[in-house]
Design a protein around this motif. Structure first.
Motif, PDB file in Angstrom:
ATOM      1  N   ASP A  33      36.598 -21.012  21.540  1.00  0.00           N
ATOM      2  CA  ASP A  33      37.831 -20.773  21.581  1.00  0.00           C
ATOM      3  C   ASP A  33      38.829 -22.073  21.311  1.00  0.00           C
ATOM      4  N   ASP A  34      38.334 -22.916  21.844  1.00  0.00           N
ATOM      5  CA  ASP A  34      39.136 -24.345  21.530  1.00  0.00           C
ATOM      6  C   ASP A  34      39.040 -24.676  20.145  1.00  0.00           C
ATOM      7  N   TRP A  35      38.205 -24.306  19.526  1.00  0.00           N
ATOM      8  CA  TRP A  35      38.217 -24.731  17.934  1.00  0.00           C
ATOM      9  C   TRP A  35      38.686 -23.400  17.026  1.00  0.00           C
ATOM     10  N   GLY A  36      38.810 -22.391  17.649  1.00  0.00           N
ATOM     11  CA  GLY A  36      38.950 -21.079  16.901  1.00  0.00           C
ATOM     12  C   GLY A  36      37.938 -20.698  16.130  1.00  0.00           C
ATOM     13  N   PHE A  37      36.838 -20.924  16.625  1.00  0.00           N
ATOM     14  CA  PHE A  37      35.551 -20.260  15.618  1.00  0.00           C
ATOM     15  C   PHE A  37      35.232 -18.940  16.582  1.00  0.00           C
ATOM     16  N   PRO A  38      35.179 -17.761  15.804  1.00  0.00           N
ATOM     17  CA  PRO A  38      34.884 -16.637  16.352  1.00  0.00           C
ATOM     18  C   PRO A  38      33.462 -16.325  16.766  1.00  0.00           C
ATOM     19  N   GLY A  39      32.582 -17.234  15.812  1.00  0.00           N
ATOM     20  CA  GLY A  39      31.147 -16.874  16.370  1.00  0.00           C
ATOM     21  C   GLY A  39      30.595 -16.170  15.187  1.00  0.00           C
ATOM     22  N   LEU A  40      29.164 -16.162  15.134  1.00  0.00           N
ATOM     23  CA  LEU A  40      28.518 -15.377  13.977  1.00  0.00           C
ATOM     24  C   LEU A  40      27.668 -14.270  14.788  1.00  0.00           C
ATOM     25  N   LYS A  41      27.393 -13.093  13.951  1.00  0.00           N
ATOM     26  CA  LYS A  41      26.608 -12.088  14.509  1.00  0.00           C
ATOM     27  C   LYS A  41      24.997 -12.367  14.356  1.00  0.00           C
ATOM     28  N   MET A  42      24.833 -13.460  13.772  1.00  0.00           N
ATOM     29  CA  MET A  42      23.452 -13.768  13.893  1.00  0.00           C
ATOM     30  C   MET A  42      22.910 -14.012  15.411  1.00  0.00           C
ATOM     31  N   GLU A  43      21.754 -13.814  15.702  1.00  0.00           N
ATOM     32  CA  GLU A  43      20.972 -14.324  16.637  1.00  0.00           C
ATOM     33  C   GLU A  43      20.919 -15.915  16.903  1.00  0.00           C
ATOM     34  N   SER A  44      21.699 -16.602  17.996  1.00  0.00           N
ATOM     35  CA  SER A  44      21.627 -17.903  17.714  1.00  0.00           C
ATOM     36  C   SER A  44      20.630 -18.490  18.850  1.00  0.00           C
ATOM     37  N   LYS A  45      20.014 -19.717  18.330  1.00  0.00           N
ATOM     38  CA  LYS A  45      18.900 -20.259  19.045  1.00  0.00           C
ATOM     39  C   LYS A  45      19.038 -21.757  19.164  1.00  0.00           C
ATOM     40  N   LEU A  51      11.301 -24.057   8.822  1.00  0.00           N
ATOM     41  CA  LEU A  51      10.233 -24.046   7.924  1.00  0.00           C
ATOM     42  C   LEU A  51       8.922 -23.328   8.348  1.00  0.00           C
ATOM     43  N   ASN A  52       8.930 -23.169   9.886  1.00  0.00           N
ATOM     44  CA  ASN A  52       7.787 -22.031  10.327  1.00  0.00           C
ATOM     45  C   ASN A  52       7.950 -20.864  10.308  1.00  0.00           C
ATOM     46  N   GLY A  53       9.433 -20.615   9.676  1.00  0.00           N
ATOM     47  CA  GLY A  53       9.736 -19.102   9.569  1.00  0.00           C
ATOM     48  C   GLY A  53      10.125 -18.367  10.825  1.00  0.00           C
ATOM     49  N   ASN A  54      10.533 -19.172  11.900  1.00  0.00           N
ATOM     50  CA  ASN A  54      10.907 -18.392  12.976  1.00  0.00           C
ATOM     51  C   ASN A  54      12.397 -18.386  13.272  1.00  0.00           C
ATOM     52  N   ILE A  55      13.093 -18.802  12.146  1.00  0.00           N
ATOM     53  CA  ILE A  55      14.578 -18.896  12.110  1.00  0.00           C
ATOM     54  C   ILE A  55      14.823 -18.642  10.533  1.00  0.00           C
ATOM     55  N   ASN A  56      16.297 -18.501  10.369  1.00  0.00           N
ATOM     56  CA  ASN A  56      16.558 -18.157   8.927  1.00  0.00           C
ATOM     57  C   ASN A  56      17.653 -19.446   8.394  1.00  0.00           C
ATOM     58  N   ALA A  91      28.668 -12.346   7.356  1.00  0.00           N
ATOM     59  CA  ALA A  91      27.864 -10.988   6.719  1.00  0.00           C
ATOM     60  C   ALA A  91      26.502 -10.511   7.223  1.00  0.00           C
ATOM     61  N   LYS A  92      25.935 -11.678   7.694  1.00  0.00           N
ATOM     62  CA  LYS A  92      24.732 -11.630   8.109  1.00  0.00           C
ATOM     63  C   LYS A  92      24.838 -10.900   9.593  1.00  0.00           C
ATOM     64  N   GLY A  93      23.668 -10.166   9.730  1.00  0.00           N
ATOM     65  CA  GLY A  93      23.541  -9.232  10.978  1.00  0.00           C
ATOM     66  C   GLY A  93      22.596  -9.892  12.193  1.00  0.00           C
ATOM     67  N   SER A  94      22.518  -9.194  13.221  1.00  0.00           N
ATOM     68  CA  SER A  94      21.831  -9.784  14.528  1.00  0.00           C
ATOM     69  C   SER A  94      20.171  -9.602  14.149  1.00  0.00           C
ATOM     70  N   ASP A  95      19.805  -9.240  13.283  1.00  0.00           N
ATOM     71  CA  ASP A  95      18.255  -9.099  12.811  1.00  0.00           C
ATOM     72  C   ASP A  95      17.999 -10.695  12.296  1.00  0.00           C
ATOM     73  N   LEU A  96      18.917 -11.634  11.993  1.00  0.00           N
ATOM     74  CA  LEU A  96      18.515 -12.846  11.443  1.00  0.00           C
ATOM     75  C   LEU A  96      18.930 -13.680  12.703  1.00  0.00           C
ATOM     76  N   LYS A  97      18.320 -15.151  12.529  1.00  0.00           N
ATOM     77  CA  LYS A  97      18.474 -16.136  13.475  1.00  0.00           C
ATOM     78  C   LYS A  97      18.926 -17.407  12.778  1.00  0.00           C
ATOM     79  N   ILE A  98      20.019 -18.095  13.669  1.00  0.00           N
ATOM     80  CA  ILE A  98      20.367 -19.369  13.284  1.00  0.00           C
ATOM     81  C   ILE A  98      20.060 -20.242  14.412  1.00  0.00           C
ATOM     82  N   GLY A  99      19.660 -21.509  14.007  1.00  0.00           N
ATOM     83  CA  GLY A  99      19.267 -22.441  15.119  1.00  0.00           C
ATOM     84  C   GLY A  99      20.321 -23.732  15.242  1.00  0.00           C
ATOM     85  N   PHE A 100      20.667 -24.222  16.102  1.00  0.00           N
ATOM     86  CA  PHE A 100      21.375 -25.515  16.453  1.00  0.00           C
ATOM     87  C   PHE A 100      21.003 -26.412  17.343  1.00  0.00           C
TER      88      PHE A 100
END
Length: 285
Positions: A235-247, A260-265, A213-222
């Motif tokens: 596609d191999d695992w059947g994950f559609p992905g999230l709308k959030m910006e990925s970093k 913790l620095n507030g740069n991603i959510n 439900a989170k939009g592209s205004d939020l960020k998720i890190g990996f």
């Protein structure tokens, strides 16, 4: 007297400002901790990636995996990282093609599976690598590199085995022959400790409903090369992905620190490193 009084007032003001700054800094720092949401988002198997041109080595690795799980060696190693044991540092020999060596590719930024302690390698995979080399009667050489290069280096025959908390995935089989699995893993979500939105979640579906439900205004890190497929889609695992910006980050520690620095959510990384990294960083706050 006036000069002494002025100096006293000035010193008093400086001390008050320092105290306020110190207290304010401590209060802000205390808020900057992270927590792991204790819900498994995936069900994965870790294995070792062996050079495809060394089928005999693959057989030996599979036999070693079977033996270490049946004779208690694997449990003993894990206890040094998940229990009350003490990790055993591993030293790498210098690469020398004239010697009989086992060359292992890793990314030593994935605690508790592989990380550095000074010039020594530490972690579950690193202790397994040492035990495997000893079993084979070979000298152990560990080559530390970016995670994205680990399987590639084995595919190019620069290394014999990839040991880096590798999840068995079809795209990696282009470069390596996977051994039998040795560890069951999952991915978990990390949030700020003050975030209570996921506290009532019991299943992966519960967590995913909130994340989706989170939009592209939020960020998720990996961590690059690992959990990115959960965030960006696979596609191999059947994950559609999230709308959030990925970093992507070179390692999970950098991702959590940026949280913790507030740069991603949010951050998503493998469960064992998630626990270790979060605990270590929180202690430094």
């Amino acid at each position: 007297m006036k000069l002494k009084k002025l100096v006293a007032i000035t010193l008093s003001a400086v001390m008050c400002m320092a105290a306020l700054t110190g207290c304010g800094g401590k209060s802000d720092s205390a808020k900057k901790t992270a927590k792991v949401i204790e819900v498994d988002l995936t069900d994965e198997q870790y294995a070792f990636g062996v050079d495809k041109d060394q089928p005999d080595l693959l057989k030996e690795v599979n036999q070693f995996v079977k033996d270490m799980k049946s004779d208690g060696t694997f449990d003993e190693i894990c206890n040094r990282y998940f229990g009350d044991g003490t990790p055993v540092p591993v030293k790498s020999a210098a690469y020398d093609e004239s010697k009989d060596q086992l060359v292992v590719a890793t990314n030593a930024a994935f605690e508790p599976f592989e990380y550095m302690d000074g010039e020594n390698y530490v972690g579950i995979d690193m202790e397994i690598a040492k035990a495997l080399a000893d079993k084979l009667g070979k000298e152990l050489v560990i080559q530390n590199m970016d995670f994205d290069a680990v399987c590639l280096s084995v595919g190019q025959h620069k290394c014999d085995v990839a040991m880096a908390g590798l999840t068995i995935k079809p795209d990696r089989e282009e470069y390596v022959a996977f051994s039998d699995p040795y560890y069951s893993a999952s991915q978990k979500l990390i949030t700020l400790s003050t975030d209570t939105e996921f506290d009532a979640c019991k299943t992966a579906d519960d967590v995913n409903k909130i994340l989706e439900a989170k939009g592209s205004d939020l960020k998720i890190g990996f961590q690059n090369g690992t959990t990115g497929q959960y965030c960006e889609g696979d596609d191999d695992w059947g994950f559609p992905g999230l709308k959030m910006e990925s970093k992507g980050y070179k390692n999970g520690s950098l991702a959590v620190q940026d949280l913790l620095n507030g740069n991603i959510n949010y951050v998503i990384i493998d469960s064992a490193p998630a626990e270790s990294i979060t605990s270590s960083i929180n202690k430094m706050q």
